[in-house]
Design an enzyme around this catalytic site. Sequence first.
Site, PDB file in Angstrom:
ATOM      1  N   ASP A   1       1.102  -1.158  -0.128  1.00 34.04           N
ATOM      2  CA  ASP A   1       0.349   0.149   0.286  1.00 34.04           C
ATOM      3  C   ASP A   1       1.070   1.572   0.319  1.00 34.04           C
ATOM      4  O   ASP A   1       1.334   1.673   0.981  1.00 34.04           O
ATOM      5  CB  ASP A   1      -0.678  -0.179   1.201  1.00 34.04           C
ATOM      6  CG  ASP A   1      -2.339   0.909   1.711  1.00 34.04           C
ATOM      7  OD1 ASP A   1      -2.524   0.782  -0.051  1.00 34.04           O
ATOM      8  OD2 ASP A   1      -1.301   1.700   2.167  1.00 34.04           O
ATOM      9  N   THR A   8      -3.151   5.475  -4.018  1.00 33.52           N
ATOM     10  CA  THR A   8      -2.191   5.850  -3.762  1.00 33.52           C
ATOM     11  C   THR A   8      -0.915   5.976  -4.398  1.00 33.52           C
ATOM     12  O   THR A   8       0.449   6.630  -4.638  1.00 33.52           O
ATOM     13  CB  THR A   8      -2.446   5.611  -2.166  1.00 33.52           C
ATOM     14  OG1 THR A   8      -1.332   3.835  -1.539  1.00 33.52           O
ATOM     15  CG2 THR A   8      -2.845   5.580  -1.200  1.00 33.52           C
TER      16      THR A   8
HETATM   17  P1  ADP Z   1      -3.068   2.491  -5.661  1.00 36.63           P
HETATM   18  O1  ADP Z   1      -1.663   1.919  -4.429  1.00 36.63           O
HETATM   19  O2  ADP Z   1      -2.674   3.140  -7.131  1.00 36.63           O
HETATM   20  O3  ADP Z   1      -4.391   1.209  -5.898  1.00 36.63           O
HETATM   21  P2  ADP Z   1      -2.155  -1.399  -6.723  1.00 36.63           P
HETATM   22  O4  ADP Z   1      -1.063  -1.785  -6.586  1.00 36.63           O
HETATM   23  O5  ADP Z   1      -3.156  -1.218  -5.872  1.00 36.63           O
HETATM   24  O6  ADP Z   1      -1.906   0.510  -6.570  1.00 36.63           O
HETATM   25  O7  ADP Z   1      -2.743  -1.309  -8.609  1.00 36.63           O
HETATM   26  C1  ADP Z   1      -4.030  -0.572  -8.814  1.00 36.63           C
HETATM   27  C2  ADP Z   1      -4.238   0.016 -10.138  1.00 36.63           C
HETATM   28  O8  ADP Z   1      -3.964  -2.265 -10.672  1.00 36.63           O
HETATM   29  C3  ADP Z   1      -5.366   0.047 -11.243  1.00 36.63           C
HETATM   30  O9  ADP Z   1      -5.104   0.962 -11.330  1.00 36.63           O
HETATM   31  C4  ADP Z   1      -6.232  -1.393 -11.263  1.00 36.63           C
HETATM   32  O10 ADP Z   1      -6.934  -0.894 -12.666  1.00 36.63           O
HETATM   33  C5  ADP Z   1      -5.049  -2.146 -11.432  1.00 36.63           C
HETATM   34  N1  ADP Z   1      -5.838  -3.675 -11.589  1.00 36.63           N
HETATM   35  C6  ADP Z   1      -5.875  -3.995 -10.397  1.00 36.63           C
HETATM   36  N2  ADP Z   1      -6.379  -5.777 -10.237  1.00 36.63           N
HETATM   37  C7  ADP Z   1      -5.953  -5.828 -11.376  1.00 36.63           C
HETATM   38  C8  ADP Z   1      -5.677  -6.742 -12.462  1.00 36.63           C
HETATM   39  N3  ADP Z   1      -6.342  -8.168 -12.720  1.00 36.63           N
HETATM   40  N4  ADP Z   1      -5.465  -6.824 -13.792  1.00 36.63           N
HETATM   41  C9  ADP Z   1      -4.924  -5.352 -14.482  1.00 36.63           C
HETATM   42  N5  ADP Z   1      -4.516  -4.355 -13.669  1.00 36.63           N
HETATM   43  C10 ADP Z   1      -5.699  -4.265 -12.325  1.00 36.63           C
END
Ligand code: ADP
Length: 573
Positions: free
Chosen positions: A66, A99
């Site tokens: 996170d 984030t």
């Molecule tokens: P953040 O802290 O910005 O939320 P994350 O590590 O949670 O970062 O990643 C979020 C990103 O991952 C978003 O752009 C979301 O659309 C993408 N995402 C989530 N699940 C999938 C998936 N199954 N395939 C591709 N992208 C994904």
Amino acid sequence: MSSLQQPQTPVLLLKEGTTETKKEDAQKNNITAAKLIAQILKSSLGPRGLDKMLVDPMGDVTITNDGATILKEIEVQHPAAKMMVEVTKSVDNEVGDGTTSVAVFAGALLEKAENLINKKVHATVIVDGYKRALGKAVRILKDMATEIDPKDKGVLVKVAKTSMASKIVSGNSVILADLAVDAILKILEEQGSIDSDARTDNLTSSSKSKYRVDLDNIKIEKKAGASINDTRLIQGIVLDKEIVHGGMPKKMENARIALLNCALEVKKPEFDTRLNINTPQQMQKFIDEENNLLKSMVDKISSAGANVALCQKGIDDTAQHYLARAGILGVRRIKESDMSKLAKATGARMITNVNELNTEDLGYAQVVEEHQVETDKWVFIEGCKNPKALSILLRGGSKKVVDEAERSVHDALMTIKDVIEYPYVIPGGGATEAVISQQIREWSNSLEGRAQLAAEQFADSIEIIPIVLAENAGMDPIDTQAQLRSKITSNEPRYGIDVLNKKIADMTSKNVYDPLAVKEHILNGATEVACMILRIDNIIAGSKSKDMPSGLGAGGGHAMPGGYGGGGYGADM
Ligand code: ADP
Ligand code: MG
């Protein structure tokens, strides 16, 4: 000014020891620091992103992916880097997710801006171009978003799963997402009428739906020692307290609950009092009097029809005894926050004076029972009728797992709240960013002068999201970028990075959806912080006082070792 004489001695404007960094040096310095923050977070973006292990000075370990948590744990000193930390924090507070993305995007904006600065484009021009591009990007984004029914469980689960996809607990996201959505749908509150033209106006997210979610009404209790799949939603409240007396029933069905905000004790006098007792009879009389007082309190509870007494303050030994004799189950010293949740869950009214307790003040639960949870005994108040507050009992193999599970569930709850209060979703996986990038690139041609250059760089910067998602999945970033660009023929966001299968795919068919609110905050937050950093052309830093230990001067530090007063210390698991 000619009438003024040239000063003979140099003018000392700043205190001795103050350093001043000017113009390009200042900009470069700030940009580098902010880029470093983005660099740290980059590798943890998306479902294939890796996790960070953070060790605080006390040796406490946090494993997380996170963005906001990572930056909170590492104590950043550089002022520009701190600005990046602030923006991730504010995104985390407002929408709970996105984030990592906000920092990565801001880093890209600054990197591209640096290229322009090297080509002698003035920072003001860049800032202007970025701001105009932001306005356009937000409009494109809102036009592409799909309105949903805020009570449509199917969509909510998709959003919750997407937010958990990037976490350690992603393997259990099916169960957890379902549970989080169920919890929120239970505590949903309806409010005023819906604003039908929500898309085009500039209201804040919360004023755009007729539903409101207060996450304070969901209590998360966590305990290591079982599988994440054992996590349960409890239609009521879990108290990390024991039943106060061994003689009380350990289980009460059809519980009628009295919520007491007062102590079941004889009040001690506020000032020093002396009592002259000369005979044993007098002593006995005194004790009897006290006992009678306590007994009458218990009688009052009992005659109101309560069989469970939940008390925010203490319960005297004698009162415990009388309660046990009356067959009443009692718990004492319950946290104030739990008391208000109990009121919402059971429908009981909080009573400040036992003598005022009436039957209609009592709450209801199907069962109140003490359960052994690992080494602790906890009281479960379950099966409440239409509870407006409830609990999630989170389980996991180890403390680190439950801690990260808690953060992930919190993110999921926040994203569900986001789409309920602002009912629009948009495909994730970089699909949306890819379309925005292309449209901004096209639109930038209509701009005149150097602002066009900046808008183009904005378009390139937003593409960082699909590129990094691909990179983290082990795909070739350049090839993927070219392929993705060729796939985008309409302004419909579809094609993004299917990180699990390492190819470009239709994200709508993969059920990858993010809340519009999160995407909007990412665009706004990142551009804002990038522009703020770009506009700084002078850093004036006061000198550190000599007797201050190193590292404490620039603010933020305090004399206690990190992690002492914070979360890591004293948790009971
Ligand atoms: P953040 O802290 O910005 O939320 P994350 O590590 O949670 O970062 O990643 C979020 C990103 O991952 C978003 O752009 C979301 O659309 C993408 N995402 C989530 N699940 C999938 C998936 N199954 N395939 C591709 N992208 C994904
Ligand atoms: Mg996320």
